[in-house]
Design a protein around this motif. Sequence first.
Motif, mmCIF file in Angstrom:
data_model
loop_
_atom_site.group_PDB
_atom_site.id
_atom_site.type_symbol
_atom_site.label_atom_id
_atom_site.label_comp_id
_atom_site.label_asym_id
_atom_site.label_seq_id
_atom_site.Cartn_x
_atom_site.Cartn_y
_atom_site.Cartn_z
ATOM 1 N N ARG A 64 15.470 -45.909 -1.238
ATOM 2 C CA ARG A 64 15.372 -46.628 0.027
ATOM 3 C C ARG A 64 14.213 -46.024 0.830
ATOM 4 N NH1 ARG A 64 19.636 -43.119 0.576
ATOM 5 N NH2 ARG A 64 19.577 -41.789 2.421
ATOM 6 N N GLN A 109 20.500 -39.719 -6.242
ATOM 7 C CA GLN A 109 21.391 -40.809 -5.848
ATOM 8 C C GLN A 109 21.535 -40.883 -4.333
ATOM 9 O OE1 GLN A 109 22.729 -43.174 -7.929
ATOM 10 N NE2 GLN A 109 23.285 -44.153 -6.024
ATOM 11 N N SER A 112 18.928 -43.229 -3.288
ATOM 12 C CA SER A 112 18.850 -44.465 -4.054
ATOM 13 C C SER A 112 19.028 -45.699 -3.178
ATOM 14 C CB SER A 112 19.926 -44.461 -5.146
ATOM 15 O OG SER A 112 19.903 -45.678 -5.850
ATOM 16 N N ALA A 113 18.301 -46.734 -3.541
ATOM 17 C CA ALA A 113 18.448 -48.013 -2.851
ATOM 18 C C ALA A 113 19.631 -48.789 -3.418
ATOM 19 C CB ALA A 113 17.165 -48.830 -3.004
ATOM 20 N N ARG A 114 20.178 -48.312 -4.543
ATOM 21 C CA ARG A 114 21.309 -48.970 -5.195
ATOM 22 C C ARG A 114 22.564 -48.116 -5.039
ATOM 23 N NH1 ARG A 114 16.925 -48.889 -7.646
ATOM 24 N NH2 ARG A 114 15.885 -50.170 -9.112
ATOM 25 N N PRO A 115 23.724 -48.747 -4.948
ATOM 26 C CA PRO A 115 24.964 -47.967 -4.838
ATOM 27 C C PRO A 115 25.241 -47.180 -6.119
ATOM 28 C CG PRO A 115 25.458 -50.311 -5.046
ATOM 29 C CD PRO A 115 23.964 -50.180 -4.941
ATOM 30 N N THR A 117 27.277 -45.642 -9.245
ATOM 31 C CA THR A 117 28.336 -46.106 -10.135
ATOM 32 C C THR A 117 28.798 -44.927 -10.969
ATOM 33 O OG1 THR A 117 26.727 -46.742 -11.810
ATOM 34 C CG2 THR A 117 27.451 -48.466 -10.303
#
Length: 132
Positions: A64, A109, A112-115, A117
């Motif tokens: 992000r 993480q 990270s722009a993504r959640p 997992t």
Amino acid sequence: MTRLSNLGTTYREHALAEPAYYRVMFEQAVPGFRPSAEALAVAATAFEASTAAVTACIDSGAFRPGDAQEIAKILWAASHGAVSLEIAGHFPPDTAAHRYETLMTAVAQAFSARPATATADSASPTEEGQTS
């Protein structure tokens, strides 16, 4: 992300290959030694590769938006801590690489722009039967 990961791997590999040099650079192995302003400027220039790799992660959408230099310094702090513990013998050779990768993945993480997992192979230290 590959370039950033490769930088971290190279940092660790070089430190393990040259632990005495690493100690002189980062652990004040020579009492009273302080790097000159010129040496610190060269080190700052070398750090620009990490900042550029983080910038590429931001630009690609993997991270992000944020301060690339600050993110690079946080990643370096995590990497440096794990490598220093490994060189000092606190991380046994059979677990050190896995711990390094787990730590770096976790820290990355955070930006990270993504959640996140969960993965089946991301065992916690207690699941491995390890405490140190």
